[in-house]
Design a protein around this motif. Structure first.
Motif, PDB file in Angstrom:
ATOM      1  N   GLU A  72       0.822  -1.217   0.000  1.00 32.85           N
ATOM      2  CA  GLU A  72       0.000   0.000   0.000  1.00 32.85           C
ATOM      3  C   GLU A  72       0.858   1.272   0.000  1.00 32.85           C
ATOM      4  O   GLU A  72       0.361   2.351  -0.285  1.00 32.85           O
ATOM      5  CB  GLU A  72      -0.922   0.027   1.225  1.00 32.85           C
ATOM      6  CG  GLU A  72      -1.976  -1.055   1.250  1.00 32.85           C
ATOM      7  CD  GLU A  72      -1.436  -2.419   1.681  1.00 32.85           C
ATOM      8  OE1 GLU A  72      -2.130  -3.426   1.406  1.00 32.85           O
ATOM      9  OE2 GLU A  72      -0.342  -2.495   2.280  1.00 32.85           O
ATOM     10  N   ASN A  75       4.308   3.375  -4.382  1.00 36.52           N
ATOM     11  CA  ASN A  75       3.627   4.114  -5.439  1.00 36.52           C
ATOM     12  C   ASN A  75       4.256   3.793  -6.793  1.00 36.52           C
ATOM     13  O   ASN A  75       5.482   3.850  -6.947  1.00 36.52           O
ATOM     14  CB  ASN A  75       3.697   5.614  -5.153  1.00 36.52           C
ATOM     15  CG  ASN A  75       2.954   6.415  -6.182  1.00 36.52           C
ATOM     16  OD1 ASN A  75       3.500   6.758  -7.218  1.00 36.52           O
ATOM     17  ND2 ASN A  75       1.689   6.702  -5.891  1.00 36.52           N
ATOM     18  N   ILE A  76       3.413   3.465  -7.757  1.00 37.60           N
ATOM     19  CA  ILE A  76       3.899   3.072  -9.082  1.00 37.60           C
ATOM     20  C   ILE A  76       4.588   4.240  -9.795  1.00 37.60           C
ATOM     21  O   ILE A  76       5.653   4.078 -10.395  1.00 37.60           O
ATOM     22  CB  ILE A  76       2.741   2.508  -9.940  1.00 37.60           C
ATOM     23  CG1 ILE A  76       2.085   1.296  -9.246  1.00 37.60           C
ATOM     24  CG2 ILE A  76       3.225   2.140 -11.342  1.00 37.60           C
ATOM     25  CD1 ILE A  76       3.008   0.130  -8.964  1.00 37.60           C
ATOM     26  N   VAL A 120      -1.417   9.735 -13.832  1.00 35.38           N
ATOM     27  CA  VAL A 120      -2.216   8.503 -13.746  1.00 35.38           C
ATOM     28  C   VAL A 120      -1.465   7.465 -12.917  1.00 35.38           C
ATOM     29  O   VAL A 120      -2.028   6.842 -12.010  1.00 35.38           O
ATOM     30  CB  VAL A 120      -2.548   7.950 -15.150  1.00 35.38           C
ATOM     31  CG1 VAL A 120      -3.139   6.544 -15.067  1.00 35.38           C
ATOM     32  CG2 VAL A 120      -3.518   8.890 -15.867  1.00 35.38           C
ATOM     33  N   LEU A 121      -0.189   7.262 -13.197  1.00 32.48           N
ATOM     34  CA  LEU A 121       0.605   6.274 -12.462  1.00 32.48           C
ATOM     35  C   LEU A 121       0.723   6.632 -10.984  1.00 32.48           C
ATOM     36  O   LEU A 121       0.749   5.737 -10.127  1.00 32.48           O
ATOM     37  CB  LEU A 121       1.984   6.127 -13.091  1.00 32.48           C
ATOM     38  CG  LEU A 121       1.981   5.529 -14.499  1.00 32.48           C
ATOM     39  CD1 LEU A 121       3.362   5.606 -15.112  1.00 32.48           C
ATOM     40  CD2 LEU A 121       1.460   4.110 -14.494  1.00 32.48           C
ATOM     41  N   ASP A 122       0.772   7.919 -10.675  1.00 33.48           N
ATOM     42  CA  ASP A 122       0.837   8.363  -9.281  1.00 33.48           C
ATOM     43  C   ASP A 122      -0.423   7.971  -8.496  1.00 33.48           C
ATOM     44  O   ASP A 122      -0.387   7.920  -7.272  1.00 33.48           O
ATOM     45  CB  ASP A 122       1.028   9.880  -9.196  1.00 33.48           C
ATOM     46  CG  ASP A 122       2.437  10.314  -9.551  1.00 33.48           C
ATOM     47  OD1 ASP A 122       3.364   9.485  -9.461  1.00 33.48           O
ATOM     48  OD2 ASP A 122       2.602  11.494  -9.935  1.00 33.48           O
ATOM     49  N   GLY A 123      -1.491   7.694  -9.191  1.00 31.08           N
ATOM     50  CA  GLY A 123      -2.744   7.322  -8.537  1.00 31.08           C
ATOM     51  C   GLY A 123      -2.830   5.853  -8.145  1.00 31.08           C
ATOM     52  O   GLY A 123      -3.854   5.414  -7.625  1.00 31.08           O
ATOM     53  N   TYR A 124      -1.762   5.099  -8.388  1.00 29.88           N
ATOM     54  CA  TYR A 124      -1.781   3.664  -8.098  1.00 29.88           C
ATOM     55  C   TYR A 124      -0.612   3.261  -7.212  1.00 29.88           C
ATOM     56  O   TYR A 124       0.482   3.798  -7.324  1.00 29.88           O
ATOM     57  CB  TYR A 124      -1.718   2.849  -9.396  1.00 29.88           C
ATOM     58  CG  TYR A 124      -2.971   2.987 -10.217  1.00 29.88           C
ATOM     59  CD1 TYR A 124      -4.079   2.186  -9.962  1.00 29.88           C
ATOM     60  CD2 TYR A 124      -3.054   3.937 -11.224  1.00 29.88           C
ATOM     61  CE1 TYR A 124      -5.237   2.332 -10.705  1.00 29.88           C
ATOM     62  CE2 TYR A 124      -4.211   4.086 -11.972  1.00 29.88           C
ATOM     63  CZ  TYR A 124      -5.296   3.276 -11.703  1.00 29.88           C
ATOM     64  OH  TYR A 124      -6.439   3.427 -12.438  1.00 29.88           O
ATOM     65  N   VAL A 125      -0.889   2.268  -6.372  1.00 34.75           N
ATOM     66  CA  VAL A 125       0.147   1.659  -5.538  1.00 34.75           C
ATOM     67  C   VAL A 125       0.212   0.174  -5.875  1.00 34.75           C
ATOM     68  O   VAL A 125      -0.686  -0.371  -6.533  1.00 34.75           O
ATOM     69  CB  VAL A 125      -0.123   1.876  -4.030  1.00 34.75           C
ATOM     70  CG1 VAL A 125       0.005   3.338  -3.659  1.00 34.75           C
ATOM     71  CG2 VAL A 125      -1.473   1.316  -3.618  1.00 34.75           C
ATOM     72  N   ASP A 128      -2.809  -2.033  -5.463  1.00 37.69           N
ATOM     73  CA  ASP A 128      -3.822  -1.995  -6.527  1.00 37.69           C
ATOM     74  C   ASP A 128      -3.518  -3.027  -7.610  1.00 37.69           C
ATOM     75  O   ASP A 128      -4.429  -3.559  -8.244  1.00 37.69           O
ATOM     76  CB  ASP A 128      -3.884  -0.611  -7.179  1.00 37.69           C
ATOM     77  CG  ASP A 128      -4.304   0.482  -6.221  1.00 37.69           C
ATOM     78  OD1 ASP A 128      -5.175   0.225  -5.365  1.00 37.69           O
ATOM     79  OD2 ASP A 128      -3.753   1.601  -6.328  1.00 37.69           O
ATOM     80  N   MET A 129      -2.245  -3.292  -7.835  1.00 36.72           N
ATOM     81  CA  MET A 129      -1.835  -4.217  -8.889  1.00 36.72           C
ATOM     82  C   MET A 129      -2.072  -5.673  -8.503  1.00 36.72           C
ATOM     83  O   MET A 129      -2.033  -6.550  -9.359  1.00 36.72           O
ATOM     84  CB  MET A 129      -0.348  -4.034  -9.236  1.00 36.72           C
ATOM     85  CG  MET A 129       0.057  -2.629  -9.651  1.00 36.72           C
ATOM     86  SD  MET A 129      -0.829  -2.007 -11.077  1.00 36.72           S
ATOM     87  CE  MET A 129      -1.884  -0.777 -10.312  1.00 36.72           C
ATOM     88  N   GLU A 131      -4.804  -6.730  -6.450  1.00 38.99           N
ATOM     89  CA  GLU A 131      -6.145  -6.967  -5.906  1.00 38.99           C
ATOM     90  C   GLU A 131      -6.689  -8.315  -6.359  1.00 38.99           C
ATOM     91  O   GLU A 131      -7.507  -8.918  -5.671  1.00 38.99           O
ATOM     92  CB  GLU A 131      -7.091  -5.835  -6.312  1.00 38.99           C
ATOM     93  CG  GLU A 131      -6.838  -4.554  -5.543  1.00 38.99           C
ATOM     94  CD  GLU A 131      -7.768  -3.430  -5.949  1.00 38.99           C
ATOM     95  OE1 GLU A 131      -8.465  -3.543  -6.987  1.00 38.99           O
ATOM     96  OE2 GLU A 131      -7.788  -2.418  -5.225  1.00 38.99           O
TER      97      GLU A 131
END
Length: 145
Positions: A72, A75-76, A120-125, A128-129, A131
């Protein structure tokens, strides 16, 4: 924008470490074998991830790799900034030799597009990949035909 193989393998290795259900560290060779990629290249990637603090490397019997922080908190976008050269063009750097650089609109358009990509990539951790952790485990073990 195309990511390098180094970043691709870094993301794959982080996903592999995050979906493992056991407490035993993973080896580079096991991850490489599950993905069907070069163990030598993945070892270099793992060194980068250790240096950046994403992964811990444990030596000796029972050693290997494990995530150094929760999925969590990885960050991507941040990872990609650390593993990629984001200068799409020579003029993105400090030593541009392009004579139209001061008035170039293309540079601004490409910079804006890159910023949108990174936003966009900053919005994912990493969490998320993974789940769909069970589906990923099946596919990586070879049982997900």
């Amino acid at each position: 924008m195309k990511l390098t193989t180094h970043t691709d393998y870094a993301l794959r290795l982080l996903i592999y470490l995050a979906i493992r259900g056991d407490d035993m560290p993973a080896t580079v060779q096991s991850a490489a074998g599950h993905y069907g990629i070069s163990g030598h290249h993945l070892a270099k990637v793992s060194q980068t991830l250790v240096q950046l603090g994403y992964v811990s490397s444990l030596r000796g019997r029972g050693g290997g790799l494990r995530l150094n922080r929760p999925a969590e908190e990885i960050n991507i976008g941040a990872l990609i900034r650390q593993t990629e050269n984001l200068e799409l063009l020579e003029c993105f750097g400090p030593n541009s030799t392009c004579p139209i650089d001061p008035a170039c609109r293309l540079k601004h358009v490409l910079w804006s597009a890159q910023q949108a990509f990174m936003q966009v990539l900053d919005g994912y951790v990493l969490a998320d990949m993974i789940e769909n952790r069970e589906a990923l485990r099946l596919l990586i073990s070879g049982d997900g035909s």
